[in-house]
Design a protein around this motif. Structure first.
Motif, short mmCIF file in Angstrom:
data_model
loop_
_atom_site.label_atom_id
_atom_site.label_comp_id
_atom_site.label_asym_id
_atom_site.label_seq_id
_atom_site.Cartn_x
_atom_site.Cartn_y
_atom_site.Cartn_z
N ILE A 40 0.83 -1.21 0.00
CA ILE A 40 0.00 0.00 0.00
C ILE A 40 0.87 1.26 0.00
N LEU A 41 1.95 1.24 0.77
CA LEU A 41 2.84 2.39 0.83
C LEU A 41 3.52 2.64 -0.51
N VAL A 42 3.98 1.58 -1.16
CA VAL A 42 4.60 1.72 -2.49
C VAL A 42 3.59 2.24 -3.49
N VAL A 43 2.37 1.72 -3.44
CA VAL A 43 1.31 2.18 -4.35
C VAL A 43 1.02 3.66 -4.13
N ALA A 44 1.00 4.09 -2.87
CA ALA A 44 0.73 5.50 -2.57
C ALA A 44 1.82 6.41 -3.11
N ILE A 45 3.06 5.92 -3.15
CA ILE A 45 4.18 6.74 -3.61
C ILE A 45 4.22 6.83 -5.14
N VAL A 46 4.09 5.70 -5.82
CA VAL A 46 4.28 5.67 -7.28
C VAL A 46 2.97 5.73 -8.06
N GLY A 52 -2.01 8.66 -12.83
CA GLY A 52 -2.82 9.83 -12.52
C GLY A 52 -3.71 10.28 -13.66
N ASP A 53 -3.19 10.30 -14.87
CA ASP A 53 -3.98 10.75 -16.03
C ASP A 53 -5.13 9.80 -16.33
N LEU A 54 -4.87 8.51 -16.22
CA LEU A 54 -5.91 7.52 -16.51
C LEU A 54 -7.03 7.57 -15.48
N ALA A 55 -6.71 8.00 -14.25
CA ALA A 55 -7.73 8.05 -13.20
C ALA A 55 -8.74 9.17 -13.42
N THR A 56 -8.38 10.19 -14.19
CA THR A 56 -9.29 11.33 -14.42
C THR A 56 -9.89 11.33 -15.83
N ALA A 94 -6.06 7.25 -5.21
CA ALA A 94 -6.63 7.78 -3.97
C ALA A 94 -5.86 7.34 -2.73
N THR A 95 -5.04 6.30 -2.86
CA THR A 95 -4.27 5.80 -1.72
C THR A 95 -3.37 6.88 -1.14
N GLN A 96 -2.77 7.69 -2.01
CA GLN A 96 -1.83 8.71 -1.53
C GLN A 96 -2.51 9.73 -0.62
N ASN A 97 -3.65 10.29 -1.05
CA ASN A 97 -4.35 11.28 -0.23
C ASN A 97 -4.86 10.66 1.07
N THR A 98 -5.38 9.44 0.98
CA THR A 98 -5.91 8.78 2.18
C THR A 98 -4.82 8.58 3.23
N LEU A 99 -3.67 8.06 2.80
CA LEU A 99 -2.57 7.82 3.74
C LEU A 99 -1.92 9.13 4.18
N MET A 100 -1.90 10.13 3.29
CA MET A 100 -1.28 11.41 3.64
C MET A 100 -2.04 12.08 4.77
N VAL A 101 -3.36 12.09 4.68
CA VAL A 101 -4.17 12.70 5.73
C VAL A 101 -4.00 11.95 7.05
N ALA A 102 -4.06 10.62 6.99
CA ALA A 102 -3.94 9.82 8.22
C ALA A 102 -2.55 9.96 8.83
N PRO A 244 -11.43 17.87 -7.49
CA PRO A 244 -10.95 16.68 -8.21
C PRO A 244 -10.05 15.75 -7.39
N GLU A 245 -9.69 16.14 -6.14
CA GLU A 245 -8.93 15.23 -5.29
C GLU A 245 -9.81 14.03 -4.92
N ILE A 246 -9.20 12.89 -4.69
CA ILE A 246 -9.97 11.69 -4.36
C ILE A 246 -9.35 10.96 -3.18
N THR A 247 -10.21 10.38 -2.38
CA THR A 247 -9.80 9.48 -1.31
C THR A 247 -10.74 8.28 -1.35
#
Length: 307
Positions: A40-46, A52-56, A94-102, A244-247
């Motif tokens: 999960i940590l690796v996914v949040a970083i990379v 990112g483009d494909l997610a939007t 969304a993993t990055q924002n979720t983990l960043m806030v926590a 447009p941010e996602i969690t």
């Protein structure tokens, strides 16, 4: 001769990291939890820079596409949301924002709460009372209610959400640290340091804090799961992170109106929250035993047998 044998035995003992690795290997549930959290940590970083483009990118022809339609491509195996965006990719981003806030909320509350707890437990009765009354004031309000009011007034952003959630968790670290300090400060090594002329700051941060740190580490691991759930609840209510941010919590909120005909919109991000929270709880339980000198022998014995 005895001294030489003792020195040889001490030198033959494995290092701290080796012993921790053996104890982690002895608890297979904690090992699986640690591996999952590393992924999960690796996914949040990379993840955001990779997908990112494909997610939007919207594709209205594929809106609410069902999961497991492999002919569409591997990124669509979880299905698509109401705008045709692949859920698998959006969960990764969304993993990055979720983990960043926590992580931010836990770090701020742990540092502030631990510092205040050290001061309250080691200072005069007057300072102790002032700090504890401050903690009582914060705890007198429900944490989610404070978050709702503050975010409604200040607006929803990652920084505001991080600060609000950290403020509500400060009393947890403050009370825990204070209780530990009140007991540790009466021990002989603290009294010896005081007799030797050590300053209060040196006693707190050199002698007392290392003893309290294992308890705080376990608490922070549990608190990480709590804060992540609180962020998800606020996003579900519509006052957390905004597009447009996602969690993960925001994805659940966006999918709730489609629960009857597109359950996967909320199911997959909810499953990500459940697995991450469960992994944190399992790892916290392992850390509670591994960092306790009285109980760690159980894991050490398992590790030797398995080794």
């Amino acid at each position: 001769m005895t001294l030489q044998t003792t020195d040889t035995t001490i030198a033959a003992e494995p290092g701290f990291l080796v012993r921790m690795a053996r104890m982690l290997w002895a608890d297979k549930f904690a090992l699986c939890a640690a591996i999952f959290l590393i992924i999960i940590l690796v996914v949040a970083i990379v993840g955001p820079s990779w997908l990112g483009d494909l997610a939007t990118k919207q594709n209205l022809r594929g809106r609410n596409a069902a999961p497991f339609e492999w002919e569409r491509g591997w990124v669509w195996w979880m299905g698509a949301d109401a705008l045709g965006r692949p859920l698998f990719v959006r969960i990764i981003v969304a993993t990055q924002n979720t983990l960043m806030v926590a992580a931010g909320a836990v770090a701020i509350s742990a540092v502030v709460g631990t510092t205040l707890g050290l001061i309250a437990g080691f200072s005069s009765a007057r300072i102790n009372q002032i700090i504890m009354r401050l903690a009582d004031v914060i705890m007198s309000f429900p944490s989610l209610l404070i978050a709702v009011i503050v975010l409604y007034v200040l607006g929803s952003s990652i920084l505001n959400l991080m600060l609000v959630l950290s403020i509500t968790r400060i009393p947890v670290y403050l009370r825990t640290t204070r209780a530990e300090v009140l007991e540790i400060r009466e021990r002989m090594f603290v009294q010896a340091a005081r007799v030797m002329g050590a300053s209060s700051r040196r006693i707190l941060f050199r002698h007392i804090l290392p003893v309290v740190l294992p308890t705080l580490t376990t608490l922070a691991t549990l608190d990480f799961a709590y804060v992540m759930l609180a962020e998800s609840a606020l996003s579900f209510l519509g006052i957390g992170i905004q597009p447009p941010e996602i969690t993960w919590g925001l994805m659940i909120s966006q999918g709730r109106q489609y629960l009857t005909n597109a359950w996967w919109l909320s199911f997959w991000p909810g499953l990500a929250i459940i697995l991450t929270t469960m992994s944190l709880n399992l790892l916290s339980n392992w850390m509670r035993i591994a960092l306790d000198p009285v109980q760690r022998w159980r894991l050490e014995m398992k590790g030797r047998k398995n080794g």
